[in-house]
Scaffold this active site. Structure first.
Site, mmCIF file in Angstrom:
data_model
loop_
_atom_site.group_PDB
_atom_site.id
_atom_site.type_symbol
_atom_site.label_atom_id
_atom_site.label_comp_id
_atom_site.label_asym_id
_atom_site.label_seq_id
_atom_site.Cartn_x
_atom_site.Cartn_y
_atom_site.Cartn_z
ATOM 1 C CB SER A 16 -0.963 -0.018 1.189
ATOM 2 O OG SER A 16 -0.252 -0.230 2.392
ATOM 3 C CE LYS A 39 5.863 -7.371 4.280
ATOM 4 N NZ LYS A 39 7.301 -7.126 4.223
ATOM 5 C CD GLN A 51 14.273 13.013 4.244
ATOM 6 O OE1 GLN A 51 15.210 13.630 3.762
ATOM 7 N NE2 GLN A 51 14.295 12.566 5.487
ATOM 8 N N GLY A 52 12.782 13.503 -0.928
ATOM 9 C CA GLY A 52 13.144 14.330 -2.083
ATOM 10 C C GLY A 52 11.953 14.780 -2.897
ATOM 11 C CD GLU A 125 16.233 14.463 -4.871
ATOM 12 O OE1 GLU A 125 16.608 13.299 -4.730
ATOM 13 O OE2 GLU A 125 15.070 14.827 -4.691
ATOM 14 C CG HIS A 248 20.341 8.253 0.422
ATOM 15 N ND1 HIS A 248 21.061 9.317 0.922
ATOM 16 C CD2 HIS A 248 19.332 8.805 -0.305
ATOM 17 C CE1 HIS A 248 20.498 10.447 0.518
ATOM 18 N NE2 HIS A 248 19.455 10.161 -0.230
ATOM 19 N NE ARG A 298 20.402 9.006 -4.271
ATOM 20 C CZ ARG A 298 19.105 8.924 -4.035
ATOM 21 N NH1 ARG A 298 18.547 7.756 -3.881
ATOM 22 N NH2 ARG A 298 18.390 10.006 -3.971
ATOM 23 C CG HIS A 359 17.818 5.002 -0.434
ATOM 24 N ND1 HIS A 359 16.902 5.459 0.488
ATOM 25 C CD2 HIS A 359 17.610 5.746 -1.545
ATOM 26 C CE1 HIS A 359 16.172 6.423 -0.057
ATOM 27 N NE2 HIS A 359 16.578 6.611 -1.294
ATOM 28 C CD GLU A 383 12.826 -0.083 -3.054
ATOM 29 O OE1 GLU A 383 12.105 0.763 -2.473
ATOM 30 O OE2 GLU A 383 13.944 -0.422 -2.632
ATOM 31 N NE ARG A 394 15.955 5.073 -6.612
ATOM 32 C CZ ARG A 394 15.624 6.077 -5.811
ATOM 33 N NH1 ARG A 394 14.645 6.903 -6.140
ATOM 34 N NH2 ARG A 394 16.250 6.273 -4.674
ATOM 35 C CG LEU A 400 8.203 8.909 -4.778
ATOM 36 C CD1 LEU A 400 7.996 10.231 -4.039
ATOM 37 C CD2 LEU A 400 7.515 7.791 -4.012
HETATM 38 C C1 SIN Z 1 16.380 11.785 -1.143
HETATM 39 O O1 SIN Z 1 15.558 12.612 -0.780
HETATM 40 O O2 SIN Z 1 17.595 11.960 -1.112
HETATM 41 C C2 SIN Z 1 15.880 10.477 -1.642
HETATM 42 C C3 SIN Z 1 15.258 10.649 -2.950
HETATM 43 C C4 SIN Z 1 15.291 9.345 -3.689
HETATM 44 O O3 SIN Z 1 15.864 8.386 -3.204
HETATM 45 O O4 SIN Z 1 14.781 9.311 -4.802
#
Ligand code: SIN
Length: 552
Positions: A16, A39, A51-52, A125, A248, A298, A359, A383, A394, A400
């Site tokens: 979900s 779950k 967050q991003g 980012e 991450h 990353r 991450h 994911e 990625r 998202l």
């Molecule tokens: C982040 O806010 O650094 C994570 C964003 C992401 O993993 O896509």
């Protein structure tokens, strides 16, 4: 534990987060009855902690081509370009739908950047050459999850089952029906009722999220145990590219606090990575590793940090954003600012100590862009799936987007495929769950011990920096532990902990096997014995698929 009831729905969605809820919503809007399993509570999962934001081309200065190119570069020649393009180009429409559903993205006006109302602020980012991340402050995932839950809850066609853990998919090849593999639903542990339910459905969509808990250090919540990937594997789906685990680079380093992410968006707003040198001064180091420095993709940043920490014997590196005024930081990163303060750090005055942690899984259940797995009636999205968008690494905030867009494609594909999936005569033969001769376990310590051991050796031997010897060591360990868990699984009643352990062990083995079979270094997979990218392996996936000769 008693065997119990059988429930019937048109469609079953397991998970979900953004992918599961949007798939459920699209199916419900098409008039179908949908069951959604969580779950724990509906909102608990990786989405809530994102967050991003959501990467999407909305600015006139930006183009689909540039977003595609940034994704392909990060993906290190392993992305499927046609899939990348389809997902990127479908982004704006998916965002418009979310806005109609009531999501609130941060505007430039709210950050005091313009008098113009309604113009969205776009974050940046690692790996993005343009500002293109729509965000809701620094709690985008929570805002997204809340919006989707609210919309789903208003829908009469969606039924939520909280504290229901899927045990296994019901597929024809596992229950001995000859011919092509079909999925008829899943066996599910109702945690509160302590019973196993049989969910029967025309289609089943795995939207179970990630597998960060396979590693000792992760920013993922406890539910991220790789269940979708493990169930997909046991059902006979192809599992691809599991060696590509994204670490991450910047998790707040505070041994007393649960892993907390310092969003890459902080670097997007100017934070610079520093390390303490032998004279105790804090110096930049990313210029040695990549022209984009602290905003490099990353994989590069995480490896650079790992290298600097090990070389210098330091426990962490630091983010420096002290040049940005406190008021501005509080506006742009209210949650991160607050969490840092709880940890005794004022972002505008202090350096932020950070370390990498597991991450995101770039691999998963292989699907086409419609989320179709190749097993009739079985889809995977988000994911736990691998569409080919992420390749070997990625691009930040693309996940998202993928969850939103592909879930829509899933629903459309299901509607097209449904006439051939409905009322399969074999489906009538689905056996209900049987616990055989299982008894209550008196050895819970076995679960705790194996859980701990797997996560530790995965971190030590199958982490950011790999060697063949370390991978082989991990393989020997996991083989033994898996055997032990399987025996335990058949001897005792299933419990949430046992199910999670079994899934973690399966996923760990898939990661190790994939890493061992890739004889090169590419994207997130670095093996010091094969330090170079092999151009012959461009576009070549690592594929694992179980055979049905052995039942486990
Ligand atoms: C982040 O806010 O650094 C994570 C964003 C992401 O993993 O896509």
């Amino acid at each position: 534990m008693n065997n119990s009831e059988c429930l019937e729905f048109d469609h079953l969605v397991i998970g979900s987060g953004v992918a599961g809820l949007s798939a459920a919503l699209h199916l419900a809007n098409a008039g179908y009855q949908v069951a959604v399993l969580s779950k724990r509570t509906v909102d608990e999962g990786n989405t809530k902690y994102a967050q991003g934001g959501i990467a999407c081309v909305t600015d006139i200065q930006d183009t689909f081509d540039e977003h595609v190119q940034d994704t392909l570069i990060a993906g290190a020649r392993l992305c499927k370009e046609a899939v990348v393009r389809q997902i990127v180009e479908a982004g704006p429409a998916a965002i418009r739908e979310l806005i109609e559903d009531g999501i609130h993205f941060t505007t430039r006006g709210e950050l005091g950047m313009t008098e113009e109302p309604g113009e969205y602020h776009l974050g940046r980012e690692g790996g993005h050459h343009k500002r293109r991340i729509l965000h809701a402050g620094d709690i985008t995932g929570a805002e997204l999850e809340e919006t989707l839950i609210r919309t789903c809850r208003q829908h009469a066609n969606i039924t939520f089952f909280e504290y229901h853990i899927a045990i296994d998919l019901i597929v024809s090849q596992r229950i001995g029906i000859p011919g092509d593999n079909h999925c008829f639903g899943a066996y599910v542990l109702d945690v509160r009722g302590n019973t196993v339910k049989t969910f029967r459905s025309n289609t089943t969509t795995l939207a179970c999220g990630g597998a960060g808990k396979v590693y000792l250090y992760t920013c993922n919540p406890d539910v991220s145990c790789g269940s979708g990937i493990a169930m997909g594997y046991r059902a006979g789906a192809k599992i691809v590219n599991m060696e590509f685990i994204q670490f991450h680079p910047t998790i707040l380093y505070n041994p007393q606090m649960r892993s907390f992410l310092i969003s890459e968006a902080v670097r997007g707003e100017g934070a610079v990575l520093k390390v303490r040198d032998t004279d105790g001064r804090y110096v930049e180091f990313m210029q040695k590793y990549h022209p984009m420095k602290s905003l490099a993709p990353r994989d590069v940043v995480a490896r650079a940090i790992d290298n600097e920490m090990k070389r210098r014997g330091e426990e962490c590196v630091y983010l420096d954003i002290r040049h940005v005024p406190e008021e501005k930081l509080k506006l742009r990163f209210p949650n991160i600012f607050e969490k840092c303060l709880e940890s005794g750090i004022n972002m505008s005055k202090d350096l932020i100590p950070v370390v990498p942690a597991a991450h995101f899984v770039c691999g998963g259940v292989e699907t086409d862009v419609n989320g179709y797995t190749g097993i009739h009636g079985l889809y995977a999205v988000g994911e736990c799936a691998c569409t080919g968008l992420h390749g070997a690494n990625r691009l930040a905030s693309n996940s998202l987007l993928e969850g939103l867009v592909v879930s829509k494609f899933v629903a459309a594909h299901i509607q097209r495929a449904l006439p051939s999936l409905k009322r399969e005569p074999q489906a009538l033969q689905v056996p209900v769950w049987s616990c055989g001769n299982a008894t209550d376990s008196d050895e819970q310590v076995v679960i705790a011990h194996n859980w701990e051991e797997i996560r530790r050796f995965m971190w030590d031997y199958v982490g950011i920096f790999r060697t063949t010897k370390r991978l082989e060591r991990a393989k020997a360990r996991i083989k033994m532990i898996r055997k032990e868990i399987e025996k335990y699984y058949w001897d005792f009643y299933v419990t949430p902990d046992l199910l999670e352990l079994r899934n973690i062990a399966t996923v760990a083995e898939l990661i190790i096997d994939s890493a061992l079979s890739r004889k090169e270094s590419r994207g997130l997979h670095y093996n010091a014995d094969y330090p170079f990218l092999d151009p012959d392996l461009d576009g070549v996936d690592t594929v694992l698929q179980r055979s049905f000769r052995y039942y486990d």
